[in-house]
Every structure is written in C-alpha cells, then in structure tokens.
Design an enzyme around this catalytic site. Structure first.
Site, PDB file in Angstrom:
ATOM      1  N   GLU A 109      10.143  15.519  15.709  1.00 45.44           N
ATOM      2  CA  GLU A 109      10.490  15.445  14.287  1.00 45.44           C
ATOM      3  C   GLU A 109       9.696  16.498  13.526  1.00 45.44           C
ATOM      4  OE1 GLU A 109       9.200  11.934  11.919  1.00 45.44           O
ATOM      5  OE2 GLU A 109      11.285  11.869  11.282  1.00 45.44           O
ATOM      6  N   GLU A 138       9.899   1.232  10.705  1.00 48.13           N
ATOM      7  CA  GLU A 138      10.975   2.206  10.454  1.00 48.13           C
ATOM      8  C   GLU A 138      10.315   3.572  10.611  1.00 48.13           C
ATOM      9  OE1 GLU A 138      13.223   4.690   9.361  1.00 48.13           O
ATOM     10  OE2 GLU A 138      13.099   4.043   7.271  1.00 48.13           O
ATOM     11  N   CYS A 151      13.660  10.423   6.861  1.00 48.54           N
ATOM     12  CA  CYS A 151      13.610   9.931   8.243  1.00 48.54           C
ATOM     13  C   CYS A 151      14.945  10.137   8.945  1.00 48.54           C
ATOM     14  CB  CYS A 151      13.184   8.471   8.283  1.00 48.54           C
ATOM     15  SG  CYS A 151      14.134   7.404   7.217  1.00 48.54           S
ATOM     16  N   LYS A 195       0.833  -1.212   0.000  1.00 50.90           N
ATOM     17  CA  LYS A 195       0.000   0.000   0.000  1.00 50.90           C
ATOM     18  C   LYS A 195       0.863   1.256   0.000  1.00 50.90           C
ATOM     19  CE  LYS A 195      -1.975   2.638   3.060  1.00 50.90           C
ATOM     20  NZ  LYS A 195      -1.875   3.920   2.328  1.00 50.90           N
TER      21      LYS A 195
HETATM   22  P1  NAI Z   1       1.773   8.253   8.373  1.00 51.07           P
HETATM   23  O1  NAI Z   1       2.670   7.424   9.201  1.00 51.07           O
HETATM   24  O2  NAI Z   1       0.401   8.452   8.893  1.00 51.07           O
HETATM   25  O3  NAI Z   1       1.682   7.629   6.905  1.00 51.07           O
HETATM   26  C1  NAI Z   1       2.557   6.660   6.386  1.00 51.07           C
HETATM   27  C2  NAI Z   1       1.779   5.499   5.763  1.00 51.07           C
HETATM   28  O4  NAI Z   1       0.960   4.894   6.759  1.00 51.07           O
HETATM   29  C3  NAI Z   1       0.832   5.902   4.650  1.00 51.07           C
HETATM   30  O5  NAI Z   1       0.819   4.884   3.666  1.00 51.07           O
HETATM   31  C4  NAI Z   1      -0.520   5.964   5.346  1.00 51.07           C
HETATM   32  O6  NAI Z   1      -1.606   5.730   4.468  1.00 51.07           O
HETATM   33  C5  NAI Z   1      -0.380   4.802   6.316  1.00 51.07           C
HETATM   34  N1  NAI Z   1      -1.259   4.863   7.502  1.00 51.07           N
HETATM   35  C6  NAI Z   1      -1.725   5.968   8.153  1.00 51.07           C
HETATM   36  N2  NAI Z   1      -2.478   5.603   9.207  1.00 51.07           N
HETATM   37  C7  NAI Z   1      -2.517   4.256   9.234  1.00 51.07           C
HETATM   38  C8  NAI Z   1      -3.123   3.287  10.089  1.00 51.07           C
HETATM   39  N3  NAI Z   1      -3.865   3.649  11.140  1.00 51.07           N
HETATM   40  N4  NAI Z   1      -2.922   1.975   9.842  1.00 51.07           N
HETATM   41  C9  NAI Z   1      -2.155   1.590   8.800  1.00 51.07           C
HETATM   42  N5  NAI Z   1      -1.570   2.453   7.948  1.00 51.07           N
HETATM   43  C10 NAI Z   1      -1.740   3.778   8.154  1.00 51.07           C
HETATM   44  O7  NAI Z   1       2.501   9.646   8.159  1.00 51.07           O
HETATM   45  P2  NAI Z   1       1.905  11.059   7.648  1.00 51.07           P
HETATM   46  O8  NAI Z   1       0.686  11.408   8.407  1.00 51.07           O
HETATM   47  O9  NAI Z   1       1.811  11.029   6.178  1.00 51.07           O
HETATM   48  O10 NAI Z   1       3.092  12.043   8.054  1.00 51.07           O
HETATM   49  C11 NAI Z   1       3.167  12.570   9.369  1.00 51.07           C
HETATM   50  C12 NAI Z   1       4.565  12.595   9.904  1.00 51.07           C
HETATM   51  O11 NAI Z   1       5.104  11.279   9.904  1.00 51.07           O
HETATM   52  C13 NAI Z   1       5.577  13.385   9.103  1.00 51.07           C
HETATM   53  O12 NAI Z   1       5.533  14.739   9.419  1.00 51.07           O
HETATM   54  C14 NAI Z   1       6.858  12.765   9.569  1.00 51.07           C
HETATM   55  O13 NAI Z   1       7.227  13.303  10.806  1.00 51.07           O
HETATM   56  C15 NAI Z   1       6.502  11.310   9.756  1.00 51.07           C
HETATM   57  N6  NAI Z   1       6.893  10.501   8.591  1.00 51.07           N
HETATM   58  C16 NAI Z   1       8.040   9.759   8.680  1.00 51.07           C
HETATM   59  C17 NAI Z   1       8.474   9.043   7.593  1.00 51.07           C
HETATM   60  C18 NAI Z   1       9.728   8.247   7.626  1.00 51.07           C
HETATM   61  O14 NAI Z   1      10.392   8.109   6.614  1.00 51.07           O
HETATM   62  N7  NAI Z   1      10.082   7.640   8.743  1.00 51.07           N
HETATM   63  C19 NAI Z   1       7.762   9.075   6.304  1.00 51.07           C
HETATM   64  C20 NAI Z   1       6.546   9.845   6.334  1.00 51.07           C
HETATM   65  C21 NAI Z   1       6.153  10.532   7.450  1.00 51.07           C
END
Ligand code: NAI
Ligand code: MG
Length: 500
Positions: A400, A269, A303, A194
């Site tokens: 972050e 991660e 990240c 996904k």
């Molecule tokens: P997110 O963690 O919510 O989204 C990442 C993935 O998780 C997306 O595919 C999303 O559809 C999915 N997702 C969201 N809620 C879920 C749930 N309850 N169950 C299963 N999958 C779910 O991150 P978001 O809201 O896009 O970004 C927020 C913050 O997260 C950013 O500001 C950053 O700080 C952090 N982030 C860190 C990343 C990294 O590389 N470690 C990448 C993206 C965001």
C-alpha cells in the site's frame, strides 16, 4: 458562520479558537493531560503549526476508561433506544449546523480541499450518524426452539458489548469518528475515542458538540494523543471490552497482540491495494475519469483507493493516456481554493514514504508515464503519478503506497475470469475492487472470484453507511456499517427457561 461568511473571518475565528490548547474530554469534563504535555498539529499544505493539543498518557486513558465504565454500568444503561436515537440525530444536526467551521477545520488540519471537506467529512459524518441512529430502535434478539427434553422457552438477547476504544486514522477524521461513534452509541456502548495525532482538531469539536447534544457524562470520552502512548494504552487496557480500529496493517497487528490480555473484541479496517479492471468493451467515458479519481482523490490517501489498474490491451493506450491527461489537468494546490481537486499528503513522513515508493518502482524497472515526484514549494504535495510496465514482484504492485500513485498493467483478451481474479488477488490485501465492462457475465464471474470486501461494477463512489465495509485477508477483521456493523457492537446471550 455560514457559506457566505468571508474566508478571512472564518480563518480568524479558527485562529482565535486554537490560541488555547485543545483538552481531553473525560467524564463530561475538559481536562489537560495529567502530565501537562501537549503536542502540535500542522497544516500539511504549508507545514505551519495550527494548534497545540493535550497529549494523553496512560493515566488519562485510565481515567477515560473509568468514566466510560461508570456511564456504561450506570446512567447510559437506563437510556431507552429511542432516546439514544434522538441524541445521535441531535449530534448530526449540530454537526450540520456547524458544517462550515468543521469543514474549514478539516481542510486546515488534514490538508483536504475545501469542497471535499464539506461533502465528504461533514456530509459523511451527518449521513453516518443519521443512518446509525435508525439502528438504535431496531436491534433484535431471537427466540429459538431447542431440542432438549421438556418444555423450554429459549431466547437470545443482543446486548451492548460494553466500553469501546475507538482509534481513528488521519485521512477522514470527522467522518470516521462519526462512523465509529454512531453504531457504538446506537447499540448502547460507551466510548473512548482517540483521533490520530496528525488530525485531532475536528474530533475535539465533535466531542464538544456531543456534550451540547446532551449525551450523559462519560458516554463519549475523547483523548488526543500518540499511537504508541495513548493508542497503545487503550488497546491494552483490561477494562476495555472492544477496540474498533482503522489504520495500517502493522498497527492492526499490534492491536491484536494488545487485545490478548483480556480477549477484547476487535474490528480492524486496514489497508488495501485495490484493483480496477477496465475491459475493452467498457464505457470508457465513465471508466477513465473514475479510475483516475479512484486513485488521485484525496491524494490517494484512501483505504479503498483503486491503486492497481488492469486494463485490456486493445484499449490500454487510450485508457492510460486518458488517465495521464487527467493527472495533468487536475488542480493540485491550495486547499482553501474552491476549485482545488488534490491537496497535499498529511505529513512529511507520508511524503517520504510515497516518494520513496515512486523511487523504488523506478529502480525496479517501472516507467513513469506521468508525475513522478513531489511538487516544488511549501507543503507535502506529490504529483498525481502513473507507473507503467510494472511486474507482480515489485513493491509498488504489492504494498500500500497511500499516495496518488497508480500502478498499471495490461491484460490480454485471452485472459479469463480465473486469470484476472488471480491478478486481482495477488496481494495480501482484499478491501475493494472495481470492474468496468458491458459483459455482465464476466463482471459477475470476476466479482465472485475476487477476495475482496466490496466490488463495484460500472460505477464509482465512496463509503455508504448501509453497506458493510471491511476486507478479506490482511485488510482486516469484521465489517463496519450496515447490519453487520451494528451487530459488531453487541454480544449474544442465550437464555433458556425450563417451563415444566
Ligand atoms: P497508524 O495505523 O499507525 O495510525 C492510525 C491510528 O492508530 C492513529 O490514531 C495512531 O495514533 C494509532 N496508533 C498507532 N500505533 C498504535 C498502537 N501501537 N496502538 C494503538 N494505536 C496506535 O498509521 P500511520 O502510521 O499514520 O500511517 C501509516 C500507513 O498506514 C499509511 O501509509 C497507510 O498505508 C496506512 N493507513 C491506512 C489507513 C486506512 O484508512 N486504512 C488510514 C491511515 C493509514
Ligand atoms: Mg494536522
């Protein structure tokens, strides 16, 4: 289409392609969502809509998991390791051949400057798959001498973990999808992948190429959709054996909760707040640009970004002025311009979040050395920003930000490795750290003391598939890449045969 094809021709091919909404790949077939629902994805450098894609719900996730289960128990289980390796390598070749179109897709959907989409997204995906393909033929069990009475043959099998749900964020969609698919397929798992709702397009293309490569139906399934619907359904699904997730620490917690139903294996991660240490004896010609790119590259949406700078007081003015100079000089702007270094943030929501943090830093008493706001005009652009006079208690030092915002702090020549490590370890995260010094004893003393999944000394750079990637503390569970990364897609089975 290749590097010589004029950009207008490439753009019109892109528009043509996305006149019809993207579909879900389930059991080798392209389908609309059962609900018929779609959602739009946009170009973050303009805010304009690019395409519609299917919005998967629970029924679609159920169907995708069932297809993955069928393939796992059936056709895929009979495919030999060398054939798995061949298929993964074939997928890498197809991505490489389609590289220009994929890079354009990534640039438009993610807002990444085109030079980096070619190098990081396409180059990274190809490199990952080729590295991981090599593991398919090198997964090994053990034979073990046991101490029970009598004569025994005991051995340990390393088996594929099963059906894997892979949830990818929006910052490096193609490279991360490849980094997740590669080891899962090499280990003999089947996958429901996904992408993030902000950036689904390159993953849809990746799924098309996987079919073209010849993976049997159901081995790779792909569902576009929102986190709270499709993502949550995948994380909670009773027939998914493992979730591999990259994204926010908050969603990581939700995935841990959801996995409890059937004790899924999980790799997480998550976020970071990674320190960079620059000592007075460092090679500043290298350290200054590396520290600047360590936070400004990809507009800080990385990240492992070096988001906290600790600089020794004797060189602090010189280093901070050098980084501020780079912040002013780096070309921020249109992502299709081959000279652009910094693009927009991915969404209006991330723009609010990042500018909100800059504001909170100001309110808590930090000073803005350079940058400090959004850029005028369309798109979700933020100026490369350096905050100085920061304190450990400030949110900008602890949390972050995920934007091009460096928080800088001076340290004293009297600070030893213990004191510096305490500074490095002051947040809940522990993903990455960078150390610049010519004192090798200090570099290694500090490296040992940091609670960090990776440490880089006197150099910079990104993810390498050969090195374990992941974090201590709230930066996650487990490691991707390297030997640990492939083993994370396996289960151990101890078999003992009485020989007498
Ligand atoms: P997110 O963690 O919510 O989204 C990442 C993935 O998780 C997306 O595919 C999303 O559809 C999915 N997702 C969201 N809620 C879920 C749930 N309850 N169950 C299963 N999958 C779910 O991150 P978001 O809201 O896009 O970004 C927020 C913050 O997260 C950013 O500001 C950053 O700080 C952090 N982030 C860190 C990343 C990294 O590389 N470690 C990448 C993206 C965001
Ligand atoms: Mg988009």
């Amino acid at each position: 289409m290749n590097a010589q094809t004029p950009i207008e021709t490439r753009l019109s091919a892109f528009r043509e392609r996305w006149q019809t909404p993207g579909k879900l790949l389930i059991g080798g077939e392209w389908r609309e969502a059962a609900s018929g629902e779609t959602f739009a994805t946009e170009d973050p450098s303009t805010g304009d809509k690019l395409a519609d894609v299917a919005s998967a719900g629970e029924a679609d996730v159920d169907a995708a998991v069932a297809a993955a289960r069928k393939a796992f128990e059936g056709s895929w289980s009979k495919v030999k390791p060398d054939e798995r390796a061949r298929l993964i390598n074939k997928l890498a070749d197809l991505i490489e051949a389609d590289g220009e179109a994929l890079a354009l897709t990534e640039t438009l959907d993610v807002g990444r400057p085109i030079q980096f989409s070619r190098m990081i997204d396409v180059g990274g995906a190809v490199g990952q798959l080729r590295y991981q393909a090599g593991w398919a033929t090198k997964i090994q069990g053990e034979t073990n001498e046991i101490s029970a009475p009598g004569e025994w043959l005991s051995y340990v099998l390393r088996e594929p973990v099963g059906v894997v749900g892979q949830i990818v964020p929006w910052n490096f969609p193609l490279a991360m999808a490849a980094a997740k698919l590669g080891p899962a397929l090499a280990a003999g798992c089947t996958v429901v992948l996904k992408p993030a709702e902000q950036t689904p397009l390159s993953t849809i293309r990746l799924a098309e190429l996987a079919l073209e490569a010849g993976f049997p139906e159901g081995v790779i399934n792909m569902v576009t959709g929102f986190g709270r619907t499709a993502g949550a359904a995948l994380a909670a699904h009773p027939d998914v054996d493992k979730i591999a997730f990259t994204g926010s620490t908050q969603t990581g917690r939700a995935i841990i909760e959801a996995s409890k139903s059937n004790f899924k294996r999980i790799s997480l991660e998550l976020g970071g707040k990674s320190p960079t240490f620059i000592f007075a004896d460092a090679d500043l010609k290298k350290a200054i640009p590396a520290a600047a790119m360590g936070i400004f590259f990809n507009a800080g949406q990385v990240c492992a970004a070096g988001s906290r700078l600790f600089v020794q007081e004797d060189v602090a003015d010189q280093v901070l002025e050098g980084i501020a100079g780079m912040a002013r000089m780096l070309r921020v702007g249109q992502t299709l311009d081959p000279e652009t270094m910094i693009g927009p943030l991915v969404s209006a929501q991330q723009l609010d979040r990042v500018t909100g943090y800059i504001e909170s830093g100001r309110n808590e008493g930090a000073s803005v050395l350079v940058g400090g706001g959004r850029k005028d005009g369309p798109g979700w652009f933020v100026e490369p920003t350096v905050l100085v006079d920061t304190e450990a208690s400030m949110a900008v030092r602890r949390e972050e930000i995920f934007g091009p915002v460096l928080v800088a702090t001076r340290f004293s020549s009297a600070d030893d490795a213990d004191r510096l490590a305490a500074l490095g370890n002051e947040t809940e995260y522990g993903l990455n750290a960078t150390i610049w010094t010519r004192d090798i004893g200090m570099a290694h003393r500090l490296a040992r003391r940091l609670k960090s999944g990776s440490v880089r000394i006197n150099g910079a750079g990104g993810v390498d598939p050969a090195l374990p990637l992941g974090g201590y503390k709230a930066s996650g569970w487990g490691r991707e890449n390297g030997k640990a990364g492939i083993e994370a897609y396996t289960e151990l089975k101890a078999v003992s045969v009485a020989l007498d």
